[in-house]
Structures are given as C-alpha cells and as structure tokens.
Design a protein around this motif. Structure first.
Motif, mmCIF file in Angstrom:
data_model
loop_
_atom_site.group_PDB
_atom_site.id
_atom_site.type_symbol
_atom_site.label_atom_id
_atom_site.label_comp_id
_atom_site.label_asym_id
_atom_site.label_seq_id
_atom_site.Cartn_x
_atom_site.Cartn_y
_atom_site.Cartn_z
ATOM 1 N N HIS A 1 0.881 -1.164 0.000
ATOM 2 C CA HIS A 1 0.000 0.000 0.000
ATOM 3 C C HIS A 1 0.920 1.216 0.000
ATOM 4 C CE1 HIS A 1 -3.592 -2.372 1.369
ATOM 5 N NE2 HIS A 1 -2.637 -3.121 1.882
ATOM 6 N N TYR B 1 -5.440 6.196 0.497
ATOM 7 C CA TYR B 1 -6.548 5.780 -0.352
ATOM 8 C C TYR B 1 -7.339 6.988 -0.835
ATOM 9 C CZ TYR B 1 -5.500 1.585 2.401
ATOM 10 O OH TYR B 1 -4.871 0.548 3.037
ATOM 11 N N HIS C 1 -1.941 3.591 -2.948
ATOM 12 C CA HIS C 1 -2.729 2.469 -2.426
ATOM 13 C C HIS C 1 -2.341 1.131 -3.012
ATOM 14 C CE1 HIS C 1 -5.038 2.888 -6.184
ATOM 15 N NE2 HIS C 1 -5.040 4.193 -5.930
ATOM 16 N N GLY D 1 -8.312 4.214 -5.454
ATOM 17 C CA GLY D 1 -8.248 3.211 -4.407
ATOM 18 C C GLY D 1 -9.349 3.392 -3.377
#
Length: 450
Positions: free
Chosen positions: A125, A321, A347, A357
């Motif tokens: 991530h 995100y 992300h 994301g």
C-alpha cells in the motif's frame, strides 16, 4: 467516547461538485507533546498526536547489537492516551518478515487486552517506486495500523522469522550467502501510538434552497446524494456545449460522501500541493487491515488515526486511499484533491496511475464484509468510474510501475473493479471481501444503466 458526528450533519443542495478536469501533476518524526490528562487536553491534542517509541531487544537478544534478529519490543508501559498502533522502520524497501503482537490497556482502567496480531506487510500500500512521493526521503517501512480504542498502556513484541510470504526461495538465498535465517527484522523499529484527537465541531446544515454555486469539499462536511438525472446534468454542464447531442453517459448517481472536513482531517498535516493522473480506468478495492473492533460512530476517529499514521509515521504525502467505506456503508473522501478528479493515490504499489483506491475499514480475511459496505463500493464505483466512461463489468489495461507480480512497464489486463491482490501478491482485501467483488461489479454496472 469520541463520537462521529459528521454522519448526522445534513447538507441540502441540488448543485454538484465540479466534475472531472484533468489537471497537471504537482509534484519528521512524530510529535511528543507534554503529558496531559484525558479530561484536560491542550489545543494541540485536540488536533491529534503521535508517540513514537523505539523498540529494544527482548529475551536472549538483550546483548549489544543483538537486536537485528530474534525478538524486539516494549514491555508493559503507561503512555499518553492513544487509539491506534503500528510499527515503522527506517528503510521502506525492507520487509518485516515475522510477527507483530500488541496488547493494550483501556484508558483509566487496569484491563489489559489479549495479544492482538498486527498485519506486518503494508509496503504494497504505497506510492509507485518512481513516484515523487516515494522519492521524498521521508517514507519509512510500516505495518498496517491496528485500531485498539482509547488506551493508555501498551506492550508489544516483534518476532523475526525466515521469509514469510515467498517461501523457501529467499531463505535459501540467505543460506547460500551465509546469513542466519533469523535475521529478518529491519533496522530502526519503532512503535507508533496515534491519538486521533477530538471530533470536529458540528457544522450547520445548508438551508433548503440556499445558493450552492460555491459548494466544494472544503466548504461542506457532506456532499449529498444526487439522482442519476442530476448527476448526468452536472456532467453535461462540466463538459460544456460540445457534449450536446452526444449519447447519454453511463454514469451512476453520485452517492452521499462525507468529506475530509466532515471526518475532521487536519489539512496542515498533508503536503499542500495535489497530484493528479490523467484518468480513472480502474478501481482497486482494499481493506484497511485495522481490525473490526470499531463502531460506525468511531469511523471518523479511525480515519483521522490512519491519516496521521500514513503522513507522520509512514512519511506519505497524504492519506493513501482515494476513498474509504465503513461497515455501515458510509462513504468518505480520502486523499485530498477533489472527489470527482483523478487524484493520484498511494494504495496499490505499481498501479496507482490512472486508478482510484477504495479501502473498506476493517479486516476481511476471516470475517464477512457487511452487505452495506459491498453496496457502497458498487454505488461509489458506478459514479466515479462512470465519470471516466469505465464499465464496472469490463476489463482494462494498466501499465505496471513495478511490483512483485508484474515488472515495470508491462501492460497488464485487469478487472475495472479489481482487488488489491490482482495487482500485487498480497492477502488484501481479504478473501471474504475479494469474493464479493463480482456482486459489486454487477450492481455497479446496473446503477450505470448498463
């Protein structure tokens, strides 16, 4: 308890947020304020805070220089109040091959929790390898963050072990090189204890019929849901007269979105500039791996904690995100820059360009995602992907920026709505959530009118 008030804030309007325009790309350690009581926090604490504590060798590794392998941690300690915990280390390219376990004490009590596991692999991530964000020099390796609720005591242990995810190959490589199999812990391990701070003050609802031309994500706590007809009209207006006479777009109605202001994001934490990509061809679905022990009234606190962990602890430019979804199906604006615009996130390592994301708050490897959350993914993607002409049931090609599944530069065919594991060898978004993506795709396409 820190209640989340934004979900009850009404904002009534008929105008849409300005719809997508392609914009050019733009291109510290945590605070430790003085000890405060839970009842009398300073103004700085209201905005949140982070305690960053170095880990030390445990057990047989207490000898000088013996902490590179085996076990490191922190014995039971009283600390300032916090609600989220994670572990970081110096080099973002290092992996923490091993296990992280933490136990915490509920604030103002003698009640210690059982040991809880922290998801160790979080580097997937992240920003792409060649992205400006990755090359900032501030990025650190990090575990997933774990939400533990109001706590004022912590104990943590990190145990190294041979390569965990990629089997014996890496272990064999170490053996050939003469390196001990247990030397798996990266350097500079620290535990990060995050206090999300107080909730934002309630904002007055916009009165019925009020002028809304200036409505933006900076001025509203909630973007209200629009009908499909209103969404199509706004899209046509954003595209201008040249769109007249063209075929009706396949775009779902805009869902209700709680903005960064609504969940209380401190805009002083992130970088001032925004970064954009050219378009949005795909959506990657994630879980936050922060656990399911939160109520929907606490979702704002969870988001503020993850945001602070991403920026202050992990060294990212902003929340990773583009969007988040809670277990009740509420949708939240994530990374700043405009919910309708192609904001470049951090992300899905290797596939952040031309994608968005969406993280479902929680852990869904062994727990089923609530139907409300799956439905929220469908509603959000029907709108967001529809703005860019993407079919939720279809597939598309994205060029890899580099990762453990696809080499840099390779054009990879992916579902328009993909799980994180489709672009990277990871358990994310959890097998239980991953299995629900087919339903999300069909519902999203139906909402687009396909």
């Amino acid at each position: 308890m820190r209640g989340f008030l934004a979900s009850s804030i009404g904002v009534t309007c008929a105008a849409a947020l300005a719809l997508p325009l392609t914009l050019p790309s733009s291109g510290a350690r945590a605070e430790t304020p003085a000890v405060q009581s839970q009842a009398g926090r300073s103004a700085e604490s209201v905005a949140g805070s982070t305690q960053s504590l170095p880990l030390a060798p445990l057990g047989s590794d207490r000898s000088p220089g013996g902490g590179a392998s085996g076990e490191q941690g922190l014995l039971q300690r009283e600390v300032r109040p916090f609600s989220l915990v994670g572990v970081v280390w110096d080099d973002p390219d290092d992996e923490l091959n091993g296990s992280v376990q933490v136990r915490t004490r509920a604030t103002g009590t003698d009640n210690w929790s059982a040991w809880q596991a922290v998801e160790t692999h979080n580097h997937e991530h992240a920003a792409d390898p060649d992205a400006e964000e990755r090359a900032s020099g501030r990025v650190r390796g990090s575990t997933a963050p774990l939400w533990v609720g109001d706590s004022d005591g912590v104990e943590i242990r990190v145990r190294g072990e041979a390569e965990k995810r990629h089997g014996g190959e890496a272990a064999r490589d170490r053996a050939i090189a003469g390196a001990p199999a247990g030397q798996a812990l990266p350097e500079g391990l620290r535990v990060e204890l995050v206090d999300p701070g107080a909730e934002p003050a309630p904002l007055a609802a916009r009165p019925q019929g009020a002028q809304t031309a200036a409505l933006t994500t900076e001025s509203a706590a909630v973007l209200p849901a629009l009908s499909r007809q209103e969404t199509e009209a706004d899209l046509a207006a954003a595209r201008g007269p040249e769109s007249a006479g063209k075929a009706k777009p396949y775009v779902g109605p805009r869902p209700r979105i709680i903005t960064r202001k609504g969940w209380g994001a401190n805009e002083k934490l992130r970088e001032k500039k925004f970064a954009y990509t050219k378009t949005v061809k795909a959506a990657f679905v994630h879980h936050s791996a922060s656990g399911n022990n939160y109520s929907c009234s606490q979702a704002g606190s969870v988001l503020r904690s993850i945001y602070r962990y991403h920026v202050k602890s992990s060294g990212w430019r902003d929340f990773g995100y583009n969007f988040a979804v809670d277990k009740c199906g509420n949708i939240y604006e994530g990374r700043a820059g405009g919910v309708a615009k192609p904001v470049l996130g951090a992300h899905t390592l290797g596939f952040n360009t031309n994608s968005t994301g969406i993280a479902v708050i929680g852990s869904y490897g062994s727990s089923n995602p609530p139907a409300a959350a799956v439905n929220a993914i469908a509603r959000l993607t029907a709108w967001k992907l529809g703005l860019y002409g993407a079919n939720p049931r279809g597939s598309t090609y994205l060029k890899s920026g580099g990762g453990n599944l696809y080499k840099k530069g390779r054009n990879v065919r992916l579902h328009v709505i993909s799980g994180h594991r489709d672009g990277f060898a990871t358990e994310c978004p959890g097998i239980r959530l991953y299995k629900k993506l087919s339903k999300a795709r069909s519902t999203s396409a139906r909402l687009q009118g396909r």
